[in-house]
Design an enzyme around this catalytic site. Structure first.
Site, PDB file in Angstrom:
ATOM      1  N   HIS A  97       0.814  -1.317   0.118  1.00  0.00           N
ATOM      2  CA  HIS A  97      -0.091   0.104   0.094  1.00  0.00           C
ATOM      3  C   HIS A  97       0.895   1.259  -0.103  1.00  0.00           C
ATOM      4  O   HIS A  97       0.475   2.287   0.409  1.00  0.00           O
ATOM      5  CB  HIS A  97      -0.934  -0.004   1.008  1.00  0.00           C
ATOM      6  CG  HIS A  97      -2.147  -1.091   1.178  1.00  0.00           C
ATOM      7  ND1 HIS A  97      -3.130  -0.872   0.219  1.00  0.00           N
ATOM      8  CD2 HIS A  97      -2.282  -2.317   1.463  1.00  0.00           C
ATOM      9  CE1 HIS A  97      -4.043  -1.820   0.259  1.00  0.00           C
ATOM     10  NE2 HIS A  97      -3.318  -2.760   1.209  1.00  0.00           N
TER      11      HIS A  97
ATOM     12  N   GLY B 262      -7.800 -14.499  -6.666  1.00  0.00           N
ATOM     13  CA  GLY B 262      -8.368 -13.671  -5.622  1.00  0.00           C
ATOM     14  C   GLY B 262      -7.099 -14.222  -4.137  1.00  0.00           C
ATOM     15  O   GLY B 262      -7.532 -14.072  -3.259  1.00  0.00           O
TER      16      GLY B 262
ATOM     17  N   ASP C 251       1.702  -4.072  -9.400  1.00  0.00           N
ATOM     18  CA  ASP C 251       1.404  -5.468  -9.867  1.00  0.00           C
ATOM     19  C   ASP C 251       1.883  -5.434 -11.137  1.00  0.00           C
ATOM     20  O   ASP C 251       2.448  -6.503 -11.972  1.00  0.00           O
ATOM     21  CB  ASP C 251      -0.011  -5.659  -9.632  1.00  0.00           C
ATOM     22  CG  ASP C 251      -0.492  -5.589  -8.231  1.00  0.00           C
ATOM     23  OD1 ASP C 251       0.299  -5.615  -7.317  1.00  0.00           O
ATOM     24  OD2 ASP C 251      -1.671  -5.611  -8.102  1.00  0.00           O
TER      25      ASP C 251
ATOM     26  N   TYR D 188     -10.350  -1.150  -0.566  1.00  0.00           N
ATOM     27  CA  TYR D 188      -9.290  -0.743  -1.036  1.00  0.00           C
ATOM     28  C   TYR D 188      -9.100   0.745  -1.557  1.00  0.00           C
ATOM     29  O   TYR D 188      -8.320   1.310  -1.039  1.00  0.00           O
ATOM     30  CB  TYR D 188      -8.919  -1.514  -2.180  1.00  0.00           C
ATOM     31  CG  TYR D 188      -7.541  -1.229  -3.169  1.00  0.00           C
ATOM     32  CD1 TYR D 188      -6.178  -1.915  -2.521  1.00  0.00           C
ATOM     33  CD2 TYR D 188      -7.196  -0.250  -3.669  1.00  0.00           C
ATOM     34  CE1 TYR D 188      -5.040  -1.548  -3.125  1.00  0.00           C
ATOM     35  CE2 TYR D 188      -6.236   0.127  -4.429  1.00  0.00           C
ATOM     36  CZ  TYR D 188      -4.965  -0.611  -4.093  1.00  0.00           C
ATOM     37  OH  TYR D 188      -3.857  -0.265  -4.840  1.00  0.00           O
TER      38      TYR D 188
HETATM   39  C1  GLA Z   1      -2.955  -4.460  -4.965  1.00  0.00           C
HETATM   40  C2  GLA Z   1      -2.905  -3.271  -5.667  1.00  0.00           C
HETATM   41  C3  GLA Z   1      -1.372  -2.685  -5.857  1.00  0.00           C
HETATM   42  C4  GLA Z   1      -1.006  -2.296  -4.345  1.00  0.00           C
HETATM   43  C5  GLA Z   1      -1.253  -3.659  -3.527  1.00  0.00           C
HETATM   44  C6  GLA Z   1      -1.082  -3.286  -2.150  1.00  0.00           C
HETATM   45  O1  GLA Z   1      -2.284  -5.455  -5.376  1.00  0.00           O
HETATM   46  O2  GLA Z   1      -3.241  -3.750  -7.045  1.00  0.00           O
HETATM   47  O3  GLA Z   1      -1.394  -1.563  -6.547  1.00  0.00           O
HETATM   48  O4  GLA Z   1      -1.504  -1.454  -3.969  1.00  0.00           O
HETATM   49  O5  GLA Z   1      -2.585  -3.834  -3.417  1.00  0.00           O
HETATM   50  O6  GLA Z   1       0.305  -2.920  -1.919  1.00  0.00           O
END
Ligand code: GLA
Length: 383
Positions: free
Chosen positions: A32, A118, A168, A220
Site C-alpha cells: 500500500h 483472489g 502489480d 481498497y
Molecule cells: C494491490 C494493488 C497494488 C498495491 C497492493 C498493495 O495489489 O493492485 O497496486 O497497492 O494492492 O500493496
C-alpha cells in the site's frame, strides 16, 4: 498448459499466431505504498498467464478463456465493456492502447493461467500485461514497458473499479528470473536485486487462507482516499508533500487533530512502511535475512492494526509463524484475505507447512493452500 492452449486454438481458430506469457507477483515488503509514491519490492513468479494470439483481419476480438470455458466477442470500437468480468481486462487493455495512440488490430485468442485467483498474487495484472505486451508487439506500437504497465493499471481504474497503484503491473512487465525489483513509485526509478534465499539457507513460502473479501475493491479505494486526505492536510503546512510518502512522521503528528483518527492510522502505517522497504534492501545486501524477516512482522502488525486490511485467518497464520520461529511473515498484496508470505529457514519448512495446514484446518474448517514460488520472468513472447 501450453499444449491445452494450442489444441483449443487450433480447434476454434485454426493455425497461426504466437504464444505470449506474463506472470503473477509476490512482494517481499512495501504494501500500500505504491499509490502513496513510496517504494515497493516485488518480483514476478513462476505462476503464469499464457495466451496464443493471432490477428484476424477484422475489428473484432474473439477471446476464449480455457479456465472459464467461455467465449467472448467484442468490437474494438465498442464503448460498453463486455458482461464477462475476465473479458473486461482484455477489452480495457485494447481501449487503453487505442487511447494512447497505439494501433490495435482485431485478433483471436485462447488463454489460460495458473495464478490462483483472489489470492493476492495479481492474476489480473498477469492478464493485463500479457495482452498489453502482445498487442504492442503485434501492432508494432513500440510503447516502453512502463507504458505497458500503465495500460494495465488504467484498465483496472477505468474498467474494473480498482483504483490501484502501479506495483502489480510493473512487476509483471519488468519481472526478471532470480531478482526482486525495488521501485520508487514516485520517480519510477528501479533497481534489480538478485534474490536467492536458498543460498543463504532460507525459503519463501506462501500460505493461502483461501479467504476472499467481497468488498475488497471498495475497501481498497477507501484506504487510498484516507491516505490522500492525510497527505492533503500535511501539504497545507508543507507544500513540498506531493505524496504521503514525502511526509515525515512529525508532520503527520501536526495534523492529528485535523483529520479523522482512521486516516491518521492509515498514514502512520504508510510512512513506516516506506522506510521499511529501504531497510530490508539494506539488510539483504548484507545477507541479513533475520532483520528483513523482522521487518516483515512489523509490516504485518501495521497492516493488521493500523491499515486494517488483514483478517482473522491471516492473523492466525502470522501468529503461528511467529510461534514457530519463522524468520518473517506477513499478509501480502492488497489484503482482506489471500496469502501470507513467509521467509523461513530451510530446516523449519516441513514442520511449519504441516502445522499451518493442520492447525488452520482445525480452526477454520478448510485447508489453506501452500505455494512455493520461484522468482521468474515477466511479460514476454514464448514462441
Ligand atoms: C494491490 C494493488 C497494488 C498495491 C497492493 C498493495 O495489489 O493492485 O497496486 O497497492 O494492492 O500493496
Amino acid at each position: 498448459m501450453k499444449q491445452r492452449i494450442q489444441d483449443k486454438f487450433k480447434e476454434l481458430f485454426g493455425q497461426g499466431g504466437h504464444l505470449y506469457a506474463s506472470a503473477g507477483r509476490i512482494n517481499l515488503i512495501g504494501e500500500h505504498t505504491d499509490y502513496n509514491g513510496g517504494y515497493v519490492f516485488p518480483g514476478a513468479i513462476d505462476k503464469q498467464l499464457m495466451a496464443q494470439i493471432a490477428p484476424n483481419g477484422t475489428d473484432k476480438v474473439r477471446a476464449f478463456s480455457l479456465d472459464y470455458n467461455e467465449m467472448c466477442e467484442f468490437g474494438l470500437n465498442e464503448e460498453d465493456k463486455p458482461a464477462k468480468a475476465w473479458a473486461c481486462y482484455i477489452f480495457g487493455v485494447c481501449r487503453e492502447t487505442l487511447k494512447r495512440g497505439g494501433k490495435v488490430e482485431g485478433f483471436d485468442t485462447v488463454f489460460a493461467g495458473d495464478v490462483p485467483l483472489g489470492a493476492g498474487l495479481s492474476s489480473s495484472a498477469a492478464l493485463e500485461s500479457c495482452f498489453a505486451y502482445a498487442i504492442d508487439t503485434i501492432n508494432g506500437n513500440g510503447f516502453d514497458r512502463f507504458e505497458l504497465a500503465k495500460i494495465g493499471q488504467s484498465t483496472e481504474h477505468n474498467y474494473c473499479g480498482v483504483n490501484c497503484g502501479i506495483m502489480d503491473q510493473f512487476a509483471s512487465c519488468f519481472g526478471k528470473a532470480g531478482c526482486l525489483i525495488r521501485l520508487n513509485c514516485k520517480t519510477l526509478e528501479y533497481k534489480y536485486f538478485p534474490f536467492d534465499p536458498e543460498k543463504a539457507g532460507y525459503r519463501l513460502v506462501l500460505v493461502d487462507s483461501c479467504v476472499k473479501h467481497e468488498l475488497a475493491s471498495s475497501a481498497y479505494n477507501k484506504r487510498r482516499a484516507s491516505c490522500e486526505n492525510a497527505a492533503a492536510a500535511i501539504r497545507k503546512n508543507h507544500p513540498e508533500v506531493e505524496f504521503l510518502s514525502d511526509a515525515k512522521r512529525l508532520w503527520l503528528e501536526e495534523v492529528r487533530e485535523e483529520i479523522p483518527e482512521e486516516d491518521f492510522l492509515r498514514a502512520e502505517y504508510v510512512i513506516g512502511e516506506v522506510q521499511r522497504v529501504l531497510d530490508v534492501c539494506d539488510a539483504l545486501e548484507r545477507n541479513d535475512y533475520e532483520t528483513a524477516g523482522e521487518m516483515m512482522y512489523q509490516t504485518h502488525f501495521g497492516l493488521s492494526r493500523l491499515y486494517e486490511v488483514s483478517c482473522e485467518e491471516l492473523d492466525f497464520l502470522n501468529k503461528l509463524a511467529r510461534k514457530m520461529d519463522v524468520t518473517g511473515s506477513r499478509v501480502m498484496g492488497g489484503g482482506f484475505g489471500g496469502c501470507t508470505i513467509n521467509l523461513i529457514k530451510k530446516e523449519l519448512y516441513d514442520d511449519f507447512v504441516k502445522a499451518a495446514t493442520e492447525q488452520f484446518t482445525a480452526k477454520f474448517g478448510h485447508a489453506p493452500k501452500i505455494y512455493d514460488v520461484v522468482i521468474s520472468d515477466g511479460a514476454r513472447m514464448v514462441e
